[in-house]
Design a protein around this motif. Sequence first.
Motif, short mmCIF file in Angstrom:
data_model
loop_
_atom_site.label_atom_id
_atom_site.label_comp_id
_atom_site.label_asym_id
_atom_site.label_seq_id
_atom_site.Cartn_x
_atom_site.Cartn_y
_atom_site.Cartn_z
N ASN A 232 14.90 -75.56 23.89
CA ASN A 232 15.27 -75.25 25.28
C ASN A 232 16.71 -74.73 25.34
OD1 ASN A 232 15.74 -78.19 24.67
ND2 ASN A 232 16.86 -78.05 26.60
N CYS A 233 17.00 -73.97 26.39
CA CYS A 233 18.38 -73.51 26.61
C CYS A 233 19.02 -74.46 27.61
CB CYS A 233 18.39 -72.07 27.12
SG CYS A 233 17.67 -71.90 28.76
N LYS A 234 20.24 -74.17 28.04
CA LYS A 234 20.95 -75.13 28.90
C LYS A 234 20.31 -75.29 30.28
CE LYS A 234 24.35 -71.91 30.73
NZ LYS A 234 25.72 -71.55 30.97
N MET A 239 10.94 -74.62 26.37
CA MET A 239 11.52 -74.20 25.09
C MET A 239 11.24 -72.72 24.84
SD MET A 239 10.56 -77.46 22.65
CE MET A 239 8.78 -77.45 22.96
N HIS A 240 12.31 -71.95 24.56
CA HIS A 240 12.13 -70.56 24.13
C HIS A 240 11.57 -70.59 22.72
CE1 HIS A 240 14.32 -68.57 27.39
NE2 HIS A 240 15.18 -69.58 27.36
N TYR A 241 10.62 -69.70 22.41
CA TYR A 241 10.15 -69.60 21.01
C TYR A 241 10.26 -68.16 20.54
CZ TYR A 241 5.67 -67.97 22.92
OH TYR A 241 4.71 -67.25 23.58
N GLU A 294 10.65 -65.37 34.09
CA GLU A 294 11.85 -65.28 33.25
C GLU A 294 12.75 -66.48 33.42
OE1 GLU A 294 14.35 -61.90 32.93
OE2 GLU A 294 12.68 -60.56 32.46
N CYS A 295 13.45 -66.82 32.35
CA CYS A 295 14.38 -67.95 32.38
C CYS A 295 15.69 -67.48 33.00
CB CYS A 295 14.61 -68.43 30.95
SG CYS A 295 15.68 -69.87 30.86
N PRO A 296 16.35 -68.36 33.78
CA PRO A 296 17.66 -67.98 34.37
C PRO A 296 18.70 -67.57 33.32
CG PRO A 296 16.98 -70.19 35.08
CD PRO A 296 15.92 -69.70 34.16
N CYS A 297 18.51 -67.95 32.06
CA CYS A 297 19.49 -67.60 31.03
C CYS A 297 19.40 -66.13 30.66
CB CYS A 297 19.33 -68.47 29.79
SG CYS A 297 17.93 -68.02 28.74
N GLY A 298 18.29 -65.47 31.07
CA GLY A 298 18.14 -64.05 30.79
C GLY A 298 17.52 -63.73 29.44
ZN ZN Z 1 16.60 -69.90 28.85
#
Ligand code: ZN
Length: 411
Positions: A232-234, A239-241, A294-298
């Motif tokens: 996972n990111c912050k 979890m990104h894979y 999409e994840c907020p982390c981009g």
């Molecule tokens: Zn993310």
Amino acid sequence: MEINQKQLEQVNDRIKALVKAESFYGKKLEEAGITEVHSAEDFKKLPFSEKNDLREAYPLGLMTAPESEIVRIHSSSGTTGTPVIIPYTAKDVDDWAIMFKRCYETAGITNMDRIQITPGYGLWTAGIGFQNGAEKLGAMVIPMGPGNTDKQLEMMQNLKSTVLCSTSSYALLLSEEIEKRGIKDKIHLKKGVIGSERWSAKMRERIATELGIELYDIYGLTEIYGPGIGINCKYNTGMHYWDDYLYLEIIDPKTGENVPDGEIGEIVITTLVKEGAPLIRYRTHDLSRIIPGECPCGSKFPRIDVIMGRTDDMMKIKGVNVFPKQIEEVLAEFKEISSEYQIRISHLDGKDTMRIYVESTGDVDFANLSKRIAERVKSRIGFTPIVKVVEIGVLPRSMKKTARVIDERYQ
Ligand code: ZN
């Protein structure tokens, strides 16, 4: 998430290698008469592979690259009998380290961090995977391996470790020891990378609070490189894979059909570039779901949810399908109990009974608390369990995987 053209080409390339090597799975594909895929539909016709198949290939039946190119093997523990042996080429080892480095980076860990590694080294993929990724990143590794809590804490203080790599139960044990010894102000940990075990939101929160660190879930399994294939990111939204190395499907474990994105099912993994032991449609028996959007982390890397259990954790009690995760979520709502619990299922006088043991964290009325928990569990799963509240510290803590569900019906 449908397989794309590039991934299909990579799968074809792996199928060619498997067939050419006459490896265990190459023969299986030839028998099934599928040696090429041109569309997502074709891909879904490829037979699944299972851990039991891999056991049959023992010792080196999975080897798909020439032996001159194999630099290492790892082995996954079988609780029953024959282990699985996975051969790696130098490129496989390097690819794994690249993926693991990405995991650390996704967690915001840099080459200025000091990474204390507590999972085991050896045939297992755990310790060495954490190590290779950290070295690729350029961070300082403190390769402790498991156990010896005194030494762990001594090194953690003197070397000012900033990252702890560990199982969730060992992280909990360490956090309790730090608290007990009153040495929290001498600990410099900022982040924990936690792998190999399912853990509750409550346990996560407890470790994070007691150690004052951010926690990251790392995913992986020995058959597919090892830990490091997702994290996972912050923003902690799953979890990104790494879909340039792996293609993931989520299937209904009963029918084998793909489920729509967002629905829970079994994770099935295809390795796209692995040389030593490529796997096609490997059934992990881990339950999760694709997180759409999409994840907020981009990051463009797709996401799966945290592992929600194992397909074989699914328990049928009083005719109802129950996941331990459901119980865990209910327990997490109660501030008066610790993150530890144990579920025992038995069959007495022709009836299934579920007992849930929880630990009280303070001065509460045990009878009233157990009644309230039982009612909440009933509203979630449909029947009333027997809830027993015990004093804190009574339930077993383990450095390895903690067995929280004990089904006594079939013993
Ligand atoms: Zn993310």
